[in-house]
Design a protein around this motif. Structure first.
Motif, PDB file in Angstrom:
ATOM      1  N   TYR A 121       0.842  -1.205   0.000  1.00  0.00           N
ATOM      2  CA  TYR A 121       0.000   0.000   0.000  1.00  0.00           C
ATOM      3  C   TYR A 121       0.877   1.256   0.000  1.00  0.00           C
ATOM      4  O   TYR A 121       0.602   2.216  -0.711  1.00  0.00           O
ATOM      5  N   GLU A 122       1.964   1.233   0.783  1.00  0.00           N
ATOM      6  CA  GLU A 122       2.891   2.368   0.826  1.00  0.00           C
ATOM      7  C   GLU A 122       3.537   2.577  -0.541  1.00  0.00           C
ATOM      8  O   GLU A 122       3.671   3.707  -1.012  1.00  0.00           O
ATOM      9  N   PHE A 123       3.933   1.489  -1.196  1.00  0.00           N
ATOM     10  CA  PHE A 123       4.528   1.574  -2.532  1.00  0.00           C
ATOM     11  C   PHE A 123       3.503   2.139  -3.522  1.00  0.00           C
ATOM     12  O   PHE A 123       3.819   3.014  -4.335  1.00  0.00           O
ATOM     13  N   THR A 124       2.275   1.644  -3.449  1.00  0.00           N
ATOM     14  CA  THR A 124       1.217   2.118  -4.338  1.00  0.00           C
ATOM     15  C   THR A 124       0.965   3.606  -4.117  1.00  0.00           C
ATOM     16  O   THR A 124       0.815   4.366  -5.080  1.00  0.00           O
ATOM     17  N   SER A 125       0.923   4.022  -2.865  1.00  0.00           N
ATOM     18  CA  SER A 125       0.715   5.446  -2.552  1.00  0.00           C
ATOM     19  C   SER A 125       1.856   6.289  -3.113  1.00  0.00           C
ATOM     20  O   SER A 125       1.623   7.358  -3.689  1.00  0.00           O
ATOM     21  N   TRP A 126       3.086   5.815  -2.947  1.00  0.00           N
ATOM     22  CA  TRP A 126       4.240   6.536  -3.497  1.00  0.00           C
ATOM     23  C   TRP A 126       4.108   6.648  -5.009  1.00  0.00           C
ATOM     24  O   TRP A 126       4.311   7.716  -5.583  1.00  0.00           O
ATOM     25  N   LYS A 127       3.733   5.558  -5.636  1.00  0.00           N
ATOM     26  CA  LYS A 127       3.623   5.530  -7.095  1.00  0.00           C
ATOM     27  C   LYS A 127       2.537   6.494  -7.592  1.00  0.00           C
ATOM     28  O   LYS A 127       2.694   7.124  -8.624  1.00  0.00           O
ATOM     29  N   LYS A 128       1.463   6.618  -6.827  1.00  0.00           N
ATOM     30  CA  LYS A 128       0.359   7.495  -7.233  1.00  0.00           C
ATOM     31  C   LYS A 128       0.628   8.972  -6.944  1.00  0.00           C
ATOM     32  O   LYS A 128      -0.127   9.818  -7.402  1.00  0.00           O
ATOM     33  N   THR A 129       1.663   9.261  -6.180  1.00  0.00           N
ATOM     34  CA  THR A 129       1.928  10.658  -5.806  1.00  0.00           C
ATOM     35  C   THR A 129       3.285  11.162  -6.285  1.00  0.00           C
ATOM     36  O   THR A 129       3.671  12.279  -5.952  1.00  0.00           O
ATOM     37  N   THR A 130       3.997  10.361  -7.049  1.00  0.00           N
ATOM     38  CA  THR A 130       5.347  10.721  -7.485  1.00  0.00           C
ATOM     39  C   THR A 130       5.419  10.774  -9.006  1.00  0.00           C
ATOM     40  O   THR A 130       4.911   9.876  -9.688  1.00  0.00           O
ATOM     41  N   MET A 131       6.067  11.819  -9.495  1.00  0.00           N
ATOM     42  CA  MET A 131       6.248  11.933 -10.932  1.00  0.00           C
ATOM     43  C   MET A 131       7.415  11.023 -11.338  1.00  0.00           C
ATOM     44  O   MET A 131       8.552  11.249 -10.958  1.00  0.00           O
TER      45      MET A 131
END
Length: 183
Positions: A121-131
């Motif tokens: 979930y943390e990885f997914t959140s990072w992926k959704k908020t990082t260019m």
């Protein structure tokens, strides 16, 4: 000299990508083995509580390494994609083990921390908020194939919805694409 550094860096990234793909293949094999035994109703043969707990701990350690590659992932589509798919597969295996374990009723502590699910979930959140480079590429593909002056107003909104990221992130990507003269 700079070309040699770039080549070395490219070779190192290719080697890293190859190693992550190897890890993904290993995890895929573990997943197939478990699915086979679950389908054969032989889940008990997969292992004891101790072995399952050790497997989950090793997956957790692997996930920490993969997540620490996020700065490299940000600039390399292949590494990002391979890392994310490994994270997703490990989370799936943890969920599958929990859902099909006869031990979860008699020993619920074995899955109590939900560590892999939270890390994914943390990885997914990072992926959704990082260019990332892959997001820039995806946004570029979604942009209208007409001059910018002819783009519809709020062109970023449908792109953000389709890619499941924020409007603000898509605007950042469009700005970066403009800076690179790619749109």
């Amino acid at each position: 000299m700079e070309n040699i550094r770039t080549l070395s860096s490219t070779q190192e990234l290719d080697k890293l990508h190859k190693n992550i793909k190897g890890l993904r293949a290993l995890i895929e094999s573990i997943s197939k083995y478990m699915v086979f035994h679950i389908n054969q109703s032989l889940f008990i043969e997969i292992g004891t509580n101790t072995s399952i707990k050790k497997l989950m701990n090793k997956f957790s350690e692997c996930h920490d390494v993969i997540f620490n590659l996020k700065e490299i992932s940000k600039n390399n589509k292949k590494v990002e994609s391979a890392s994310y798919s490994v994270s997703k597969k490990m989370s799936f295996i943890a969920d599958m083990l929990e859902a099909n374990s006869a031990e979860r009723k008699s020993n619920p502590d074995i899955f109590s921390d939900r560590n892999l699910r939270l890390k994914h979930y943390e990885f997914t959140s990072w992926k959704k908020t990082t260019m990332t480079e892959s997001l820039l590429f995806a946004v570029q593909l979604k942009l209208p194939d007409v001059p910018r002056q002819e783009w519809p107003k709020h062109v970023h909104k449908p792109i953000a919805k389709e890619l499941d990221v924020s409007n603000k992130l898509v605007v950042k990507c469009i700005d970066e694409l403009k800076n690179r003269n790619l749109c």
